[in-house]
Motif scaffolding. Structure first.
Motif, mmCIF file in Angstrom:
data_model
loop_
_atom_site.group_PDB
_atom_site.id
_atom_site.type_symbol
_atom_site.label_atom_id
_atom_site.label_comp_id
_atom_site.label_asym_id
_atom_site.label_seq_id
_atom_site.Cartn_x
_atom_site.Cartn_y
_atom_site.Cartn_z
ATOM 1 N N GLU A 1 87.271 32.493 114.106
ATOM 2 C CA GLU A 1 88.502 32.941 114.557
ATOM 3 C C GLU A 1 89.674 31.994 114.084
ATOM 4 O O GLU A 1 89.571 30.640 113.877
ATOM 5 N N ASN A 2 90.920 32.544 113.926
ATOM 6 C CA ASN A 2 92.185 31.642 113.889
ATOM 7 C C ASN A 2 92.517 30.877 114.523
ATOM 8 O O ASN A 2 92.511 31.058 115.843
ATOM 9 N N HIS A 3 92.777 29.523 114.282
ATOM 10 C CA HIS A 3 93.050 28.386 114.933
ATOM 11 C C HIS A 3 94.633 28.348 115.419
ATOM 12 O O HIS A 3 94.779 27.065 116.132
ATOM 13 N N PHE A 4 95.214 29.071 114.772
ATOM 14 C CA PHE A 4 96.923 28.946 114.997
ATOM 15 C C PHE A 4 97.405 28.527 116.504
ATOM 16 O O PHE A 4 98.049 27.589 116.666
ATOM 17 N N ALA A 5 96.564 29.338 117.512
ATOM 18 C CA ALA A 5 97.032 29.156 118.714
ATOM 19 C C ALA A 5 96.494 28.135 119.472
ATOM 20 O O ALA A 5 96.607 27.823 120.759
ATOM 21 N N ARG A 6 95.525 27.324 118.957
ATOM 22 C CA ARG A 6 94.648 26.514 119.714
ATOM 23 C C ARG A 6 95.561 25.132 119.904
ATOM 24 O O ARG A 6 96.404 24.853 119.283
ATOM 25 N N GLU A 7 95.525 24.733 121.201
ATOM 26 C CA GLU A 7 96.433 23.721 121.505
ATOM 27 C C GLU A 7 96.802 22.662 120.849
ATOM 28 O O GLU A 7 98.048 22.163 120.501
ATOM 29 N N MET B 1 101.207 21.314 114.443
ATOM 30 C CA MET B 1 102.132 22.096 113.302
ATOM 31 C C MET B 1 103.659 21.811 113.799
ATOM 32 O O MET B 1 104.484 21.494 112.945
ATOM 33 N N LYS B 2 103.887 21.588 115.202
ATOM 34 C CA LYS B 2 105.106 21.280 115.602
ATOM 35 C C LYS B 2 105.587 20.034 115.346
ATOM 36 O O LYS B 2 106.587 19.721 114.974
ATOM 37 N N SER B 3 104.863 18.808 115.813
ATOM 38 C CA SER B 3 105.074 17.602 115.996
ATOM 39 C C SER B 3 104.302 16.665 114.994
ATOM 40 O O SER B 3 104.666 15.312 115.095
ATOM 41 N N GLY B 4 103.211 16.944 114.402
ATOM 42 C CA GLY B 4 102.872 16.068 113.432
ATOM 43 C C GLY B 4 101.374 15.931 113.992
ATOM 44 O O GLY B 4 100.436 15.531 113.256
ATOM 45 N N GLY C 1 96.568 29.007 110.306
ATOM 46 C CA GLY C 1 95.639 28.954 111.115
ATOM 47 C C GLY C 1 94.245 29.146 110.655
ATOM 48 O O GLY C 1 93.129 29.059 111.304
ATOM 49 N N LYS C 2 94.001 29.377 109.491
ATOM 50 C CA LYS C 2 92.701 29.973 108.812
ATOM 51 C C LYS C 2 91.985 28.816 108.693
ATOM 52 O O LYS C 2 92.456 27.840 107.990
ATOM 53 N N VAL C 3 90.683 28.736 109.084
ATOM 54 C CA VAL C 3 89.860 27.592 109.137
ATOM 55 C C VAL C 3 89.403 27.585 107.451
ATOM 56 O O VAL C 3 88.685 28.409 107.144
ATOM 57 N N LEU C 4 89.933 26.376 106.583
ATOM 58 C CA LEU C 4 89.441 26.246 105.321
ATOM 59 C C LEU C 4 88.092 25.629 105.084
ATOM 60 O O LEU C 4 86.876 25.947 104.545
ATOM 61 N N TYR C 5 87.845 24.617 106.313
ATOM 62 C CA TYR C 5 86.593 24.001 106.281
ATOM 63 C C TYR C 5 86.180 23.449 107.615
ATOM 64 O O TYR C 5 87.109 23.233 108.473
ATOM 65 N N ASP C 6 85.000 23.605 107.976
ATOM 66 C CA ASP C 6 84.692 23.181 109.188
ATOM 67 C C ASP C 6 83.086 22.693 109.049
ATOM 68 O O ASP C 6 82.004 23.245 108.877
ATOM 69 N N SER C 7 82.952 21.175 109.475
ATOM 70 C CA SER C 7 81.633 20.802 109.490
ATOM 71 C C SER C 7 80.423 21.264 110.228
ATOM 72 O O SER C 7 79.327 20.924 109.999
#
Length: 139
Positions: free
Chosen positions: A95-101, A107-110, A80-86
């Motif tokens: 913030e960590n994005h792992f919980a974003r919808e 992550m779960k279904s592709g 969930g760590k953001v490596l790049y954001d334009s």
């Protein structure tokens, strides 16, 4: 009598217009959202194939920032760590994005989608995320 007839016709017309809008606007909104997600899906697939061919680099994504004005591109690792954001200069502050919808769904279904108000951009946004072969997520 004539005034009453005109008044009745105006009220009937107004009611018909309001009822039509109540049925048409949700359909138009859904069609707009579907078209937006289809466009995002297509753009992301193109970026993914180029991304894989060129190698996973932030420089490649930075070049896309100018090629796709109006689009925000994010690259997120499996934790969930953001490596790049334009849209942000310093991703360490994000913030960590792992919980974003959309990220959780990708992550779960592709792939995953979401729409919400972006506090960093100050507007309503549509998100499409796609899990890459290396388990990072391109959004």
């Amino acid at each position: 009598m004539r005034k009453k007839l005109i008044h009745s016709m105006l009220m009937l017309s107004f009611t018909a217009i309001v009822l039509s809008l109540l049925f048409v606007l949700p359909w138009l909104n859904e069609a707009f959202q579907q078209r937006t997600y289809d466009e995002l899906r297509s753009i992301t697939a193109g970026i993914e194939s180029s991304f894989i061919r060129s190698g996973t680099t932030q420089a490649f994504l930075s070049d896309l920032k100018n090629a796709l004005p109006g689009f925000r591109i994010s690259w997120i690792d499996a934790d969930g760590k953001v490596l790049y954001d334009s849209g942000m200069e310093d991703t360490a502050e994000m913030e960590n994005h792992f919980a974003r919808e959309e990220i959780a769904a990708a992550m779960k279904s592709g792939e995953g989608t979401a729409s919400r108000h972006s506090s960093s951009m100050g507007e309503n946004t549509f998100y499409y995320a796609r899990r890459m072969p290396d388990d990072t997520v391109l959004r």
